[in-house]
Design an enzyme around this catalytic site. Structure first.
Site, PDB file in Angstrom:
ATOM      1  N   LYS A   1       0.864  -1.184   0.000  1.00  0.00           N
ATOM      2  CA  LYS A   1       0.000   0.000   0.000  1.00  0.00           C
ATOM      3  C   LYS A   1       0.893   1.223   0.000  1.00  0.00           C
ATOM      4  O   LYS A   1       1.802   1.334   0.817  1.00  0.00           O
ATOM      5  CB  LYS A   1      -0.862  -0.013   1.278  1.00  0.00           C
ATOM      6  CG  LYS A   1      -1.791   1.170   1.421  1.00  0.00           C
ATOM      7  CD  LYS A   1      -3.035   0.964   0.578  1.00  0.00           C
ATOM      8  CE  LYS A   1      -3.868   2.207   0.414  1.00  0.00           C
ATOM      9  NZ  LYS A   1      -3.288   3.200  -0.489  1.00  0.00           N
TER      10      LYS A   1
ATOM     11  N   LYS B   1       4.455   2.126   8.802  1.00  0.00           N
ATOM     12  CA  LYS B   1       3.249   2.922   9.076  1.00  0.00           C
ATOM     13  C   LYS B   1       2.006   2.022   9.111  1.00  0.00           C
ATOM     14  O   LYS B   1       1.185   2.112  10.017  1.00  0.00           O
ATOM     15  CB  LYS B   1       3.101   3.971   7.971  1.00  0.00           C
ATOM     16  CG  LYS B   1       2.251   5.153   8.344  1.00  0.00           C
ATOM     17  CD  LYS B   1       2.129   6.107   7.173  1.00  0.00           C
ATOM     18  CE  LYS B   1       3.467   6.709   6.776  1.00  0.00           C
ATOM     19  NZ  LYS B   1       3.328   7.663   5.649  1.00  0.00           N
TER      20      LYS B   1
ATOM     21  N   LYS C   1       5.356   1.924  -2.590  1.00  0.00           N
ATOM     22  CA  LYS C   1       5.352   3.323  -3.034  1.00  0.00           C
ATOM     23  C   LYS C   1       5.663   3.361  -4.520  1.00  0.00           C
ATOM     24  O   LYS C   1       6.276   2.435  -5.057  1.00  0.00           O
ATOM     25  CB  LYS C   1       6.406   4.133  -2.266  1.00  0.00           C
ATOM     26  CG  LYS C   1       6.143   5.625  -2.248  1.00  0.00           C
ATOM     27  CD  LYS C   1       5.091   6.020  -1.228  1.00  0.00           C
ATOM     28  CE  LYS C   1       4.782   7.493  -1.261  1.00  0.00           C
ATOM     29  NZ  LYS C   1       3.974   7.916  -0.108  1.00  0.00           N
TER      30      LYS C   1
ATOM     31  N   THR D   1      -5.083  12.936   5.852  1.00  0.00           N
ATOM     32  CA  THR D   1      -3.740  13.010   6.440  1.00  0.00           C
ATOM     33  C   THR D   1      -3.668  14.171   7.426  1.00  0.00           C
ATOM     34  O   THR D   1      -3.141  14.049   8.539  1.00  0.00           O
ATOM     35  CB  THR D   1      -2.678  13.131   5.325  1.00  0.00           C
ATOM     36  OG1 THR D   1      -2.870  12.052   4.413  1.00  0.00           O
ATOM     37  CG2 THR D   1      -1.270  13.078   5.886  1.00  0.00           C
TER      38      THR D   1
ATOM     39  N   ASN E   1      -1.745  19.886  -0.109  1.00  0.00           N
ATOM     40  CA  ASN E   1      -2.966  19.209   0.342  1.00  0.00           C
ATOM     41  C   ASN E   1      -2.965  19.044   1.858  1.00  0.00           C
ATOM     42  O   ASN E   1      -3.927  19.431   2.535  1.00  0.00           O
ATOM     43  CB  ASN E   1      -3.078  17.842  -0.367  1.00  0.00           C
ATOM     44  CG  ASN E   1      -4.165  16.977   0.236  1.00  0.00           C
ATOM     45  OD1 ASN E   1      -5.231  17.465   0.597  1.00  0.00           O
ATOM     46  ND2 ASN E   1      -3.898  15.699   0.365  1.00  0.00           N
TER      47      ASN E   1
ATOM     48  N   SER F   1      -7.333   5.556   3.430  1.00  0.00           N
ATOM     49  CA  SER F   1      -7.184   4.738   2.213  1.00  0.00           C
ATOM     50  C   SER F   1      -7.663   3.311   2.500  1.00  0.00           C
ATOM     51  O   SER F   1      -8.323   2.680   1.674  1.00  0.00           O
ATOM     52  CB  SER F   1      -5.723   4.695   1.758  1.00  0.00           C
ATOM     53  OG  SER F   1      -5.409   5.804   0.971  1.00  0.00           O
TER      54      SER F   1
HETATM   55  P1  NAD Z   1       1.287  18.486  -2.166  1.00  0.00           P
HETATM   56  O1  NAD Z   1       1.896  18.264  -3.494  1.00  0.00           O
HETATM   57  O2  NAD Z   1      -0.178  18.734  -2.097  1.00  0.00           O
HETATM   58  O3  NAD Z   1       2.020  19.684  -1.402  1.00  0.00           O
HETATM   59  C1  NAD Z   1       3.401  19.790  -1.271  1.00  0.00           C
HETATM   60  C2  NAD Z   1       3.685  21.200  -0.783  1.00  0.00           C
HETATM   61  O4  NAD Z   1       5.071  21.306  -0.480  1.00  0.00           O
HETATM   62  C3  NAD Z   1       3.380  22.286  -1.808  1.00  0.00           C
HETATM   63  O5  NAD Z   1       2.846  23.413  -1.148  1.00  0.00           O
HETATM   64  C4  NAD Z   1       4.768  22.631  -2.365  1.00  0.00           C
HETATM   65  O6  NAD Z   1       4.834  23.949  -2.874  1.00  0.00           O
HETATM   66  C5  NAD Z   1       5.587  22.483  -1.109  1.00  0.00           C
HETATM   67  N1  NAD Z   1       6.995  22.290  -1.372  1.00  0.00           N
HETATM   68  C6  NAD Z   1       7.586  21.558  -2.330  1.00  0.00           C
HETATM   69  N2  NAD Z   1       8.926  21.676  -2.237  1.00  0.00           N
HETATM   70  C7  NAD Z   1       9.155  22.485  -1.178  1.00  0.00           C
HETATM   71  C8  NAD Z   1      10.332  22.999  -0.553  1.00  0.00           C
HETATM   72  N3  NAD Z   1      11.537  22.665  -1.023  1.00  0.00           N
HETATM   73  N4  NAD Z   1      10.186  23.802   0.512  1.00  0.00           N
HETATM   74  C9  NAD Z   1       8.968  24.124   0.977  1.00  0.00           C
HETATM   75  N5  NAD Z   1       7.831  23.685   0.447  1.00  0.00           N
HETATM   76  C10 NAD Z   1       7.929  22.873  -0.619  1.00  0.00           C
HETATM   77  O7  NAD Z   1       1.702  17.207  -1.290  1.00  0.00           O
HETATM   78  P2  NAD Z   1       0.997  16.646   0.004  1.00  0.00           P
HETATM   79  O8  NAD Z   1       0.091  15.547  -0.412  1.00  0.00           O
HETATM   80  O9  NAD Z   1       0.495  17.764   0.838  1.00  0.00           O
HETATM   81  O10 NAD Z   1       2.244  15.927   0.718  1.00  0.00           O
HETATM   82  C11 NAD Z   1       3.137  16.641   1.567  1.00  0.00           C
HETATM   83  C12 NAD Z   1       3.952  15.656   2.389  1.00  0.00           C
HETATM   84  O11 NAD Z   1       3.057  14.835   3.142  1.00  0.00           O
HETATM   85  C13 NAD Z   1       4.816  14.696   1.576  1.00  0.00           C
HETATM   86  O12 NAD Z   1       6.005  14.419   2.272  1.00  0.00           O
HETATM   87  C14 NAD Z   1       3.974  13.446   1.508  1.00  0.00           C
HETATM   88  O13 NAD Z   1       4.761  12.279   1.286  1.00  0.00           O
HETATM   89  C15 NAD Z   1       3.357  13.473   2.881  1.00  0.00           C
HETATM   90  N6  NAD Z   1       2.147  12.671   2.966  1.00  0.00           N
HETATM   91  C16 NAD Z   1       1.074  12.930   2.165  1.00  0.00           C
HETATM   92  C17 NAD Z   1      -0.051  12.139   2.280  1.00  0.00           C
HETATM   93  C18 NAD Z   1      -1.283  12.398   1.472  1.00  0.00           C
HETATM   94  O14 NAD Z   1      -2.299  11.756   1.764  1.00  0.00           O
HETATM   95  N7  NAD Z   1      -1.279  13.302   0.528  1.00  0.00           N
HETATM   96  C19 NAD Z   1      -0.090  11.076   3.204  1.00  0.00           C
HETATM   97  C20 NAD Z   1       1.023  10.852   4.021  1.00  0.00           C
HETATM   98  C21 NAD Z   1       2.134  11.658   3.888  1.00  0.00           C
END
Ligand code: NAD
Length: 429
Positions: free
Chosen positions: A68, A92, A104, A188, A219, A356
């Protein structure tokens, strides 16, 4: 190559091993991914030319259930990164006691440079290339950085076309109309919010007296900022890949979101229809945001944001890892010495994989839950596993990260043993 992300990620496992009676066979198994796939994805671009993109899918472990994990679109995606993310997913899923392993995927691409049609062809091309490697009982996809429910919808549709049957359970985070779950987009952030709400009272840290800085306004980061601000936390700084904004007395998060969603940059702007007023704030870099004198720091962007190079600059009292792997193991040690409480990714951002799982259950049963049911179940899971992890950290006098790995390792070890390790057979005879 300098030490890989994966080698660094594995160090967390080694620290926990001192506290878990785990068999040698189990440890050997957990050191290697079960299967890794690298694919080349040909995409016809809008101008008629052909581009080839590199894609990956890693199934790290599936002892406790099908693999997953999300799919990331980013220029820095590599096999090393995908493997590390799949490793974290394994722990996790076990930590939250979900019947899943860890996996992944990712594509090395800057999605901002593609048209919507090119993005769709790329997403369908990725599924074309990995279709034999995934499935509702084998390996299940989800959104991650720069992928969203629209992309998940295309992926599920394409898998269904290839297999000639509607297979909603192969992809989670889909649009609701295609079998998505209520509450998946916010899951999340919601999960992190429930964990933070369970942890901070243990330190008598009340919302109204707590300043918060959030790196990454995507997000997860943006929704979490809004949830925290709503109950009285003072969110003083937020940032995206271009930089951030800081306001000493707190930002009005709904306004910042509204401006950003309308295609604007990070600004504290309050808009009422077409009339917008800029509110006093100053621009800061991401490095400045991380070093702010705040109570709570929330990295919610990418890996390796806090390393030995800047760990000494961190002033926050508490760090909640919403991003996967934002702190490397060398920085962990520095932060621990400084007395900063770090709450690990595999617990704090586990709300996404938990909902999920709920989506997968709903797809397979055909019975769909409302938002209240989803959030109640999520809250229950997050509160329960946060409390268990907290108790382990108190019992062994270890950090919450080590406690989370101990907790997950116990579950993974039991499952691997039950399949038949040497110790298991010796003890059964
Ligand atoms: P997203 O693409 O919606 O948002 C990422 C954000 O990070 C954006 O605002 C982008 O501009 C910013 N960003 C990118 N590079 C950057 C930098 N160098 N410095 C500062 N900001 C930066 O992604 P998301 O889904 O919000 O995921 C964010 C984190 O959460 C990731 O590490 C992801 O693996 C983790 N995560 C996400 C989920 C999920 O359900 N979406 C679940 C578990 C973990």
């Amino acid at each position: 190559m300098s030490e890989s992300l994966f080698a660094d990620a594995s160090k967390r496992l080694e620290k926990a091993l001192a506290y878990v009676p785990i068999s040698e066979d189990t440890l050997k198994r957990l050191k290697y991914p079960k299967a890794s796939l690298t694919v080349s994805i040909p995409v016809r671009m809008d101008d008629g030319s052909l581009s080839i993109f590199q894609g990956y899918r890693v199934r790290y472990d599936d002892t406790r259930g099908p693999g997953k994990g999300g799919v990331r679109y980013h220029p820095s995606v590599s096999l090393d990164e995908v493997q590390s993310l799949a490793f974290w997913m394994t722990f996790k899923s076990a930590l939250l006691n979900l019947p899943f392993g860890g996996a992944k995927g990712g594509i090395t691409v800057n999605p901002k440079q593609l048209s919507k049609q090119e993005l769709e062809r790329l997403s369908r091309g990725y599924i074309e290339a990995i279709a034999d490697f995934i499935g509702p009982d084998v390996d299940i996809l989800a959104p991650d950085v720069y992928t969203n429910e629209m992309i998940m919808g295309w992926m599920m549709d394409h898998y269904s076309i290839i297999t000639r049957r509607i297979s909603p359970a192969v992809v989670t985070g889909k649009p609701i109309t295609m079998g998505g779950s209520q509450g998946r987009t916010s899951a999340t952030a919601m999960g992190a919010y429930y964990a933070i709400s369970a942890i901070l009272p243990k330190f008598s840290q009340l919302p109204a007296q707590t300043t918060v800085a959030i790196q990454g306004f995507g997000n997860v980061g943006a929704i979490l900022a809004e949830l925290l601000a709503k109950v009285g936390y003072k969110v003083v700084a937020v940032s995206d890949s271009q930089g951030g904004i800081y306001a000493e007395h707190g930002l009005d998060i709904p306004s910042v979101r509204q401006y950003k969603n309308a295609g604007g940059s990070m600004k504290a702007v309050y808009c009422d229809k077409s009339v917008c007023n800029i509110v006093e704030h100053r621009l800061i870099t991401n490095a400045e945001l991380l070093a702010l004198d705040v109570d709570v720091l929330i990295p919610a962007a990418l890996e390796n944001q806090i390393t030995e190079a800047n760990a000494n600059d961190i002033q926050a009292k508490f760090i909640f890892e919403v991003a996967n792997g934002p702190i490397n193991s060398a920085a962990d040690q520095i932060l621990e010495k400084k007395g900063i409480h770090v709450f690990p990714d595999i617990l704090i951002n586990a709300g996404g994989v938990t909902v999920s799982y709920f989506e997968w259950v709903q797809n397979r049963s055909g019975l769909y839950w409302n938002l209240t049911e989803v959030n109640e179940r999520l809250k229950g899971k997050m509160a329960e596993e946060t409390e268990r992890t907290w108790k382990i950290s108190q019992e062994f006098g270890v950090s919450m990260r080590t406690a989370a790995y101990i907790h997950a390792l116990n579950r993974l070890g039991e499952a691997l043993d039950a399949k038949g390790t040497r110790d298991y057979y010796v003890n059964q005879l």
